[in-house]
Design a protein around this motif. Structure first.
Motif, PDB file in Angstrom:
ATOM      1  N   ALA A 175       0.990  -1.167  -0.074  1.00 22.22           N
ATOM      2  CA  ALA A 175      -0.089  -0.046  -0.187  1.00 22.22           C
ATOM      3  C   ALA A 175       0.944   1.265   0.079  1.00 22.22           C
ATOM      4  CB  ALA A 175      -1.032  -0.015   1.347  1.00 22.22           C
ATOM      5  N   LEU A 176       2.030   1.074  -0.181  1.00 20.71           N
ATOM      6  CA  LEU A 176       2.913   2.302   0.120  1.00 20.71           C
ATOM      7  C   LEU A 176       2.643   3.327  -0.918  1.00 20.71           C
ATOM      8  CD1 LEU A 176       6.558   1.281   0.556  1.00 20.71           C
ATOM      9  CD2 LEU A 176       5.092   2.662   2.102  1.00 20.71           C
ATOM     10  N   PRO A 177       2.263   3.182  -2.224  1.00 19.10           N
ATOM     11  CA  PRO A 177       1.845   4.376  -2.972  1.00 19.10           C
ATOM     12  C   PRO A 177       0.692   5.153  -2.452  1.00 19.10           C
ATOM     13  CG  PRO A 177       2.721   2.304  -4.347  1.00 19.10           C
ATOM     14  CD  PRO A 177       2.566   2.016  -2.992  1.00 19.10           C
ATOM     15  N   LEU A 178      -0.369   4.248  -2.201  1.00 17.33           N
ATOM     16  CA  LEU A 178      -1.419   5.110  -1.369  1.00 17.33           C
ATOM     17  C   LEU A 178      -1.063   5.768  -0.174  1.00 17.33           C
ATOM     18  CD1 LEU A 178      -3.847   2.042  -2.054  1.00 17.33           C
ATOM     19  CD2 LEU A 178      -3.734   4.144  -3.511  1.00 17.33           C
ATOM     20  N   LEU A 179      -0.243   5.286   0.601  1.00 13.14           N
ATOM     21  CA  LEU A 179       0.131   5.762   2.004  1.00 13.14           C
ATOM     22  C   LEU A 179       0.924   7.173   1.662  1.00 13.14           C
ATOM     23  CD1 LEU A 179       1.027   2.805   4.101  1.00 13.14           C
ATOM     24  CD2 LEU A 179      -1.126   3.649   3.738  1.00 13.14           C
TER      25      LEU A 179
END
Length: 280
Positions: A175-179
């Protein structure tokens, strides 16, 4: 890191607008290639009472499937062109007409898949096996609640459910891109326990530190279930905090049947109130 290939699972005309309201702006922001994927059921030849094949009936079903696939494709391509998003259409046929099943192979070579949570009151052909998508692809799956309304702009406040497992770790980093896009996140632990390697009081501190190194403003919150299910604790925190995205690992109880889910996973699949990213 960003999502460069996105698979949108489009089971029917009912979920197409909702899934694309998420997938299109998401793909545009990431300059990603968007794959629209839909499956129709294979026509099955049936015997007449006299013993002959019902050719006319089979032909009619085939024509209906071709018409529906063409209509969904046309809507998908028109919306992608309007958003100036690079796109591709993949149409399949399988016995069940399940787009998630046909989408497994495509999702394995994508950065993320987006699908709608199943509506329990919808007719059978409207339901896709999103559990198989989660368990069989090895890729993160972003599920959109079937009750969700409105176009999806960037998430503002993600909630990361953390229990220290490999599934939770996979989800957090998937989920890093969203976070990073949100710039903030809350890590939630429920009923953290003392272990040989970590005190309950600092459970979640390491993942908070790791995510913060990516430029994310991360806070940590510890909750006790106090007789509630862990799924209810997560749902209550989502409601109380105003978080608009849930990130969590997906768990199975049985190695013999990977579709027998752990209690929290099944609970969230059935009752999700916000978009939910699951990784296995």
């Amino acid at each position: 890191m960003s999502y460069k290939t996105i698979v949108a699972i489009l089971q029917s005309e009912a979920d197409l607008p909702r899934v694309l309201d998420f997938a299109l702006p998401f793909a545009a922001r990431n300059q990603a290639h968007l794959i629209g994927l839909h499956a129709e059921s294979l026509p099955i030849a049936m015997a007449t009472p006299m013993g002959g094949p019902a050719v006319d009936f089979s032909t009619e079903l085939s024509a209906e499937a071709e018409r529906r696939n063409g209509e969904l494709k046309a809507v998908f391509e028109r919306k992608c062109a309007a958003e100036d998003v690079r796109y591709e259409w993949r149409g399949y046929e399988n016995v069940s007409g399940d787009s998630a099943i046909s989408g497994i192979e495509s999702a394995r070579t994508a950065d993320i898949a987006i699908a709608q949570q199943n509506d329990p009151d919808a007719e059978a052909r409207m339901a896709a096996d999103v559990e198989a998508l989660i368990f069989e692809t090895g890729r993160p799956v972003l599920l959109v609640p079937y009750t969700y309304q409105g176009r999806r702009e960037p998430f503002k406040k993600p909630l990361v459910a953390w229990n220290g497992s490999k599934e939770a770790a996979r989800a957090a980093f998937d989920a890093l891109p969203l976070l990073r896009e949100a710039g903030t996140a809350e890590v939630l632990t429920v009923d953290a326990r003392d272990t040989m390697s970590q005190d309950a009081g600092v459970a979640g501190a390491a993942i908070v530190e790791a995510l913060a190194k990516h430029g994310i403003d991360v806070t940590l919150r510890a909750e006790q279930s106090d007789g509630l299910s862990q799924g209810d604790v997560i749902s209550n925190r989502l409601a109380d905090s105003g978080c608009d995205l849930l990130v969590m690992g997906a768990f199975g109880r049985s190695r013999v049947s990977e579709f027998v889910f752990g209690g929290v996973t099944r609970s969230m699949l059935q009752t999700m109130t916000v978009p939910t990213l699951m990784s296995r």
